[in-house]
Design a protein around this motif. Structure first.
Motif, PDB file in Angstrom:
ATOM      1  N   GLN A   4      45.450  53.187  27.427  1.00  0.00           N
ATOM      2  CA  GLN A   4      46.323  52.030  27.599  1.00  0.00           C
ATOM      3  C   GLN A   4      45.786  51.163  28.734  1.00  0.00           C
ATOM      4  O   GLN A   4      45.893  51.528  29.894  1.00  0.00           O
ATOM      5  CB  GLN A   4      47.739  52.522  27.923  1.00  0.00           C
ATOM      6  CG  GLN A   4      48.788  51.456  27.974  1.00  0.00           C
ATOM      7  CD  GLN A   4      49.074  50.885  26.593  1.00  0.00           C
ATOM      8  OE1 GLN A   4      48.783  51.513  25.580  1.00  0.00           O
ATOM      9  NE2 GLN A   4      49.614  49.692  26.565  1.00  0.00           N
ATOM     10  N   GLU A   5      45.176  50.036  28.369  1.00  0.00           N
ATOM     11  CA  GLU A   5      44.605  49.118  29.365  1.00  0.00           C
ATOM     12  C   GLU A   5      43.598  49.807  30.274  1.00  0.00           C
ATOM     13  O   GLU A   5      43.445  49.443  31.446  1.00  0.00           O
ATOM     14  CB  GLU A   5      45.711  48.472  30.214  1.00  0.00           C
ATOM     15  CG  GLU A   5      46.550  47.511  29.402  1.00  0.00           C
ATOM     16  CD  GLU A   5      47.731  46.960  30.192  1.00  0.00           C
ATOM     17  OE1 GLU A   5      48.006  47.455  31.300  1.00  0.00           O
ATOM     18  OE2 GLU A   5      48.365  46.011  29.688  1.00  0.00           O
ATOM     19  N   CYS A   6      42.921  50.822  29.732  1.00  0.00           N
ATOM     20  CA  CYS A   6      41.880  51.483  30.498  1.00  0.00           C
ATOM     21  C   CYS A   6      40.899  52.132  29.528  1.00  0.00           C
ATOM     22  O   CYS A   6      41.217  52.351  28.364  1.00  0.00           O
ATOM     23  CB  CYS A   6      42.457  52.535  31.445  1.00  0.00           C
ATOM     24  SG  CYS A   6      43.377  53.829  30.591  1.00  0.00           S
ATOM     25  N   VAL A   7      39.691  52.404  30.025  1.00  0.00           N
ATOM     26  CA  VAL A   7      38.717  53.182  29.252  1.00  0.00           C
ATOM     27  C   VAL A   7      38.138  54.240  30.175  1.00  0.00           C
ATOM     28  O   VAL A   7      38.174  54.098  31.392  1.00  0.00           O
ATOM     29  CB  VAL A   7      37.554  52.323  28.685  1.00  0.00           C
ATOM     30  CG1 VAL A   7      38.025  51.457  27.546  1.00  0.00           C
ATOM     31  CG2 VAL A   7      36.895  51.522  29.762  1.00  0.00           C
ATOM     32  N   ALA A   8      37.609  55.302  29.565  1.00  0.00           N
ATOM     33  CA  ALA A   8      36.933  56.322  30.343  1.00  0.00           C
ATOM     34  C   ALA A   8      35.609  56.624  29.676  1.00  0.00           C
ATOM     35  O   ALA A   8      35.488  56.548  28.447  1.00  0.00           O
ATOM     36  CB  ALA A   8      37.777  57.590  30.428  1.00  0.00           C
ATOM     37  N   ILE A   9      34.610  56.950  30.496  1.00  0.00           N
ATOM     38  CA  ILE A   9      33.309  57.335  29.952  1.00  0.00           C
ATOM     39  C   ILE A   9      32.771  58.469  30.812  1.00  0.00           C
ATOM     40  O   ILE A   9      32.866  58.426  32.043  1.00  0.00           O
ATOM     41  CB  ILE A   9      32.338  56.128  29.881  1.00  0.00           C
ATOM     42  CG1 ILE A   9      31.024  56.534  29.215  1.00  0.00           C
ATOM     43  CG2 ILE A   9      32.108  55.493  31.231  1.00  0.00           C
ATOM     44  CD1 ILE A   9      30.169  55.362  28.805  1.00  0.00           C
ATOM     45  N   ALA A  10      32.227  59.490  30.145  1.00  0.00           N
ATOM     46  CA  ALA A  10      31.811  60.696  30.849  1.00  0.00           C
ATOM     47  C   ALA A  10      30.457  61.150  30.336  1.00  0.00           C
ATOM     48  O   ALA A  10      30.114  60.933  29.169  1.00  0.00           O
ATOM     49  CB  ALA A  10      32.838  61.805  30.636  1.00  0.00           C
ATOM     50  N   SER A  11      29.702  61.809  31.207  1.00  0.00           N
ATOM     51  CA  SER A  11      28.451  62.418  30.766  1.00  0.00           C
ATOM     52  C   SER A  11      28.263  63.748  31.474  1.00  0.00           C
ATOM     53  O   SER A  11      28.882  64.010  32.510  1.00  0.00           O
ATOM     54  CB  SER A  11      27.248  61.512  31.065  1.00  0.00           C
ATOM     55  OG  SER A  11      26.823  61.669  32.413  1.00  0.00           O
ATOM     56  N   ASP A  12      27.394  64.585  30.911  1.00  0.00           N
ATOM     57  CA  ASP A  12      27.054  65.841  31.593  1.00  0.00           C
ATOM     58  C   ASP A  12      26.042  65.514  32.698  1.00  0.00           C
ATOM     59  O   ASP A  12      25.614  64.365  32.839  1.00  0.00           O
ATOM     60  CB  ASP A  12      26.486  66.843  30.589  1.00  0.00           C
ATOM     61  CG  ASP A  12      25.075  66.462  30.164  1.00  0.00           C
ATOM     62  OD1 ASP A  12      24.185  67.321  30.208  1.00  0.00           O
ATOM     63  OD2 ASP A  12      24.859  65.268  29.808  1.00  0.00           O
TER      64      ASP A  12
END
Lengths: 236, 209
Positions: free
Chosen positions: B20-28
């Motif tokens: 909701q009105e945000c994004v997340a991005i992740a990596s190892d």
């Protein structure tokens, strides 16, 4: 003085620091028919004389064109030269759209056309373009009007004129222009100013008018009927 | 060693998720050469600007080179246009750049996550293959040596409309579970949660194997 002896080569400065070919190109512009542009609070209008010999089929002649959906241009000077810039401008805008999937900003397109014109003042075996352009468009930064000259210099204007009567027209625009103008006022002002320097009777057949408003962001060249409506609104 | 597959030479795991009105991005965080692990602090998510991040999985050298090229291009764009790139504009540019090398490609799979300044900071997520074939998604995007596992956990745990804190929890669980079955990815993870006003980066402690 010794200026004319330096006019043979585009790429040689004259003693006074001019590139004489560019000066002559500006002369070609100033002997072309007058074009006017005015930026209003909510849009831009550009207009030009379209004086044609009697037997020309005037429906086949267009001086004003879309570069993109939301950007249009008009020229004063040599028609054939303007066609080259029109093509390059359209292609450049399309390339931008293809690469970024975003419409090209007006400022960026004006800059690109100016760069093309500058190229032709510093290359071998070519001559400068014999046109000045008025580029009108609306994007996220609002309505904008750019003038591009044969030298490649370009400026954003609130109102400008190019071609035969540009000196008087600019003086007239300076008097009439105000920051609070809306597009409809600007159209009337452009027509008034155009008429002032017009030789003979000005009617819907011998001028071209194009507008882009900030809401629709679509540049369109007005039809003869629409121009006639505007002319009738004004008391001549 | 064994026969080398260029896509599995280094190893990576990348997830992007929208909330909701945000994004997340992740990596190892693993950096390795085939079965030898050389570092556990090698992030694969890069910041382009405050509201635009890109993850690059695949061959590490290509990821590094491409990141530098995109910084170059974005810097020039910002100088010319006096504004940051919108996420979709950036994604189109990445796609075009990859396709330019159609017959000798970069061996990377990008994942892009950001907030669109022109649409009220709406979340934007996209992914593409090494030739630039792009797809956008409303929910999540995965890339890496074991992307199928990542897609599986995301499919299970994802819900639309998560706030920044919940989104962080979900994406973290997906990442940590997803890399457990991947020999070439893991050794910790980093998660970026991007909202209109801030971006929070957190490092996850995971199984160091």
């Amino acid at each position: 003085m010794g200026e004319s002896s330096y006019s043979f080569s585009l790429t040689t400065f004259s003693p006074s620091g001019k590139l004489v070919q560019i000066e002559y190109a500006l002369n070609a512009v100033s002997s072309g028919s007058t074009s006017i542009g005015i930026k209003a609070k909510n849009g831009v209008v550009i207009a030009t004389e379209k004086k044609l010999p009697a037997l020309i089929d005037e429906t086949s002649v267009k001086k004003m064109h879309n570069l993109t959906d939301n950007i249009g241009m008009v020229y004063s000077g040599m028609g054939p030269d303007s066609r080259v810039l029109l093509r390059k401008g359209r292609k450049s805008a399309m390339n931008y759209g293809l690469y970024y999937k975003d419409p090209i900003p007006v400022a960026e397109l004006a800059h690109r056309l100016a760069s093309v014109m500058q190229d032709y003042t510093q290359s071998g075996g070519v001559r400068p373009f014999g046109v000045s352009l008025l580029i009108a468009g609306c994007d996220e930064r609002g309505p904008q009007l750019y003038q591009v000259d044969p030298s490649g210099s370009y400026w954003a204007w609130k109102a400008s004129a190019i071609g035969k009567n540009f000196v008087n027209a600019k003086t007239d625009l300076e008097k009439r222009y105000n920051e609070e103008m809306e597009l409809e006022d600007a159209i009337h002002t452009a027509l008034f100013t155009l008429k002032k320097g017009f030789e003979g009777e000005m009617n819907e057949k011998n001028i071209e008018v194009g507008i882009v408003d900030d809401k629709s962001r679509k540049f369109k060249v007005l039809s003869q009927a629409e121009i006639l409506d505007y002319l009738n609104e004004m008391e001549f | 060693g064994e026969a080398m597959s260029i896509q599995t030479y280094n190893g990576a795991a990348i997830i992007a998720m929208s909330g909701q009105e945000c994004v997340a991005i992740a990596s190892d965080l693993r950096f390795g050469v085939q079965n030898q692990t050389l570092a556990c602090d090698h992030k694969k998510v890069y910041r382009m600007h405050d509201r635009l991040y890109m993850g690059l999985s695949g061959l590490a050298t290509d990821a590094q080179t491409l990141y530098k090229r995109f910084v170059f291009k974005h810097n020039l764009y910002r100088l010319r246009e006096e504004r940051d790139m919108r996420p979709q504009t950036f994604a189109s540019m990445v796609s075009a750049t990859l396709y330019e090398k159609r017959f000798g490609p970069y061996f990377v799979e990008p994942v892009i996550a950001g907030l669109d300044p022109e649409e009220g900071h709406a979340p934007f997520i996209a992914g593409m293959d090494s030739l630039g074939a792009m797809e956008t998604a409303k929910d999540f995007m995965c890339a890496g040596t074991n992307s199928e596992s990542l897609l599986g956990v995301c499919e299970t745990f994802y819900r639309p409309g998560l706030g920044p804190e919940e989104l962080f929890e979900v994406i973290s669980q997906c990442m940590l579970s997803g890399v457990d079955r991947d020999a070439l990815a893991g050794w910790g993870a980093v998660v970026y949660v991007i909202s209109k006003d801030q971006c929070i980066a957190r490092t996850l402690k995971g199984r160091m194997d």
